[in-house]
Design an enzyme around this catalytic site. Sequence first.
Site, PDB file in Angstrom:
ATOM      1  N   ALA A 165      -2.609  -3.191  -4.306  1.00 25.32           N
ATOM      2  CA  ALA A 165      -1.741  -1.826  -4.827  1.00 25.32           C
ATOM      3  C   ALA A 165      -0.599  -2.542  -5.439  1.00 25.32           C
ATOM      4  CB  ALA A 165      -1.682  -0.953  -3.922  1.00 25.32           C
ATOM      5  N   SER A 166      -0.250  -1.817  -6.713  1.00 28.21           N
ATOM      6  CA  SER A 166       1.025  -1.913  -7.366  1.00 28.21           C
ATOM      7  C   SER A 166       1.100  -3.463  -7.718  1.00 28.21           C
ATOM      8  CB  SER A 166       2.090  -1.203  -6.494  1.00 28.21           C
ATOM      9  OG  SER A 166       3.201  -0.856  -7.235  1.00 28.21           O
TER      10      SER A 166
END
Length: 528
Positions: A165-166
Site C-alpha cells: 500500500a501507498s
Amino acid sequence: MRAHDLPLLARSRVFNRPLVITADKAMEIVAVLRERLNVSEVQVPALEAVYSADDLDGMAVQAAARTQGERRRTFDMIDGGIAVIPIIGTLVNKLGSIDPYSGMTGYDGISVKLQDALIDPEVQGIAFDIESGGGEVAGCFDLVDEIHAARSEKPIWSILTEYAASAAYAIASATDRIIMPRTGMVGSVGVVCMHVDWSEFLSKEGVKVTFIHAGKHKVDGNPYEQLPDDVREKIQEEVDAVRRIFVASVARGRDMPEAAVFETEAQMYQGETGLAAGLADAIMAPREAMEAFRAHIEGRDEVVAATALAGSTRSNEEQTMERSRVYATAAEGGTSKPSKAAEGEQTSEEQETQANDDEEREDEKEMEESDADAGEDTAAASAAAAFAATNPAAAEFLRRQGSDAEHTRLMQMDQLAEPGEGELLAQFKADRSMGVAAAALAFAEQRKQRRAGRQAARQDDAPQAQPTAAPDADGKVASGKGTPRQKAEDGIDREAKKIQAAERITYEQAYVKACEQNPELYKVLRAA
C-alpha cells in the site's frame, strides 16, 4: 585505524610472537603489509624458499581478489539466481541499517541491496518480498526512479506476501510485474498529512506556549496552535503536488493512463479487483509466484501464464478485457470501477449474451428514433475507439506487454475485442502479421461501420436489397412485427449486419450471405 599505526600493529601483533596460523595465511599478511613495512624480501628456511618484493605484491593482489569474492551478500539468494530483498513494515528514508529491524525498512537499505544485486554476476533476477502499508515520502520516489531504471538491467518482480500500500505500492509499481495472493491488497495511491492540535489540552492544563521567531512562516503548522486556513491550504497544495508525483510514477511503471490512476482515489483493491484496476499482473501464492519468476528467468513463460490462470477465478481473456475496459473508461473521463464480472456477478458468457441482447434492443430503438441522435452515435463510436485510437498511453500499454511473443499478442487481441466481435477477433489472431496497433484501428473502424450501417438501415433506400414479399390472393402484403415474414426479415437483417461488420463488405452482399447461411428464414421469406 590510522595508516601510520600499521607498522606498530605489525611489530606488536604479527612479528616476534607465537601465532596459531597457517604458513600461507602468514605470508598473505606479510604480502599485504610489505609496502607499509618496507619489506623487500622474505626468507622461509623451513621451505628453503625466498620471496622477492614482486612475489609478495602478487600474493597481495590475489588475497585482495579472494577477499572481495568472499564479501558477504547483503541479500538472500535462492535457487535460480534470484536475489530476495525484503520490504516490510513502515518505510523510512534513512534507517541506517541495510536490513529491516524493529518493524521498519529503510529506503537506503533497499537501494544498497538493489545495487549489490545488479552488480552480482550470479544474480539473474531480483524479487521484492513486500508486506508493507507504506511510510515516508522523503526518499521514496528517488528509490522508485532507481528501481524503474534498473528494470533494463535485470528482471525485477514484486511478490506480495499479503499487501503493498501507498509507498510500498509505489515501489512495487516500478518493477516489471506485481504478483499478489488472492486475499492480498494493492493500491492506496494517495498522500496524507496529519496535524495535531494540542492547544486546547494545554490550555486546560494551564500551559501556554509562546513562539519567538523570525520569518512569517517559521512556525506554520506547529502543534500548539489551531491550524489557520491559509496554512491548511498551503499544506493541501503540498499534499496534492506529492500525489501528482505518485500518480505519474505509478502510471509510468504500470503503463497506465494517469487518468486511470487518479480514478482509484487512493482506494485499496483486493485480489481480482486489483487485477481489474490494472494494479497487479497475476494472483498466486508467494511460493508459486517465486516458482513462476524462476520459470520466467529460464524462458518458460508458458508456465508463468498457466500458474497465473490457476491462481485466478477468472480466465485470462476476462482479466485482460476487464483491464482494457478500465483504461478505456478512464480515457473517456468516466469512473473506472471494476465491472460486475470482476465482482463475480456475471460470467463472461452471460456478459456476451447480455451485450447481444442490448445491441438488438438498441437496433429496434434506433429504428423508432429520429436522426437527431446521430451525434450521440458518433460520440459512442469515439468512446469505443478511445482505448486504442485516441489515448496514446492506453495504446502504449498494449504495445509494451511483450507483443513479440505470440501468446502475448493473442492476450492483447483479447483486450481489444468487445462482446460480439468473436469472429473478427479469430481472424486477427489467425493472421500472425496483424499487429496489435493495426488490430486496434481495425476494431475501431468496424465499430464505426457498424454504427453507420444501423443508421443507413433507417434510410428509405436501405431495404431495397431485401426481397419484396408477393401479395396474397386479396392483393395484400403481410406486414407487422408478429408475422412470420417480419420475424424472418428481422432475423436475416440482424445476421446481415453481423456479417457486414465482420467481413467489411456492403450490406447488400452481407444480406445475400445471410440468406445463404439461414435457409430456414429465407424459405419463410420466399413462401411469403
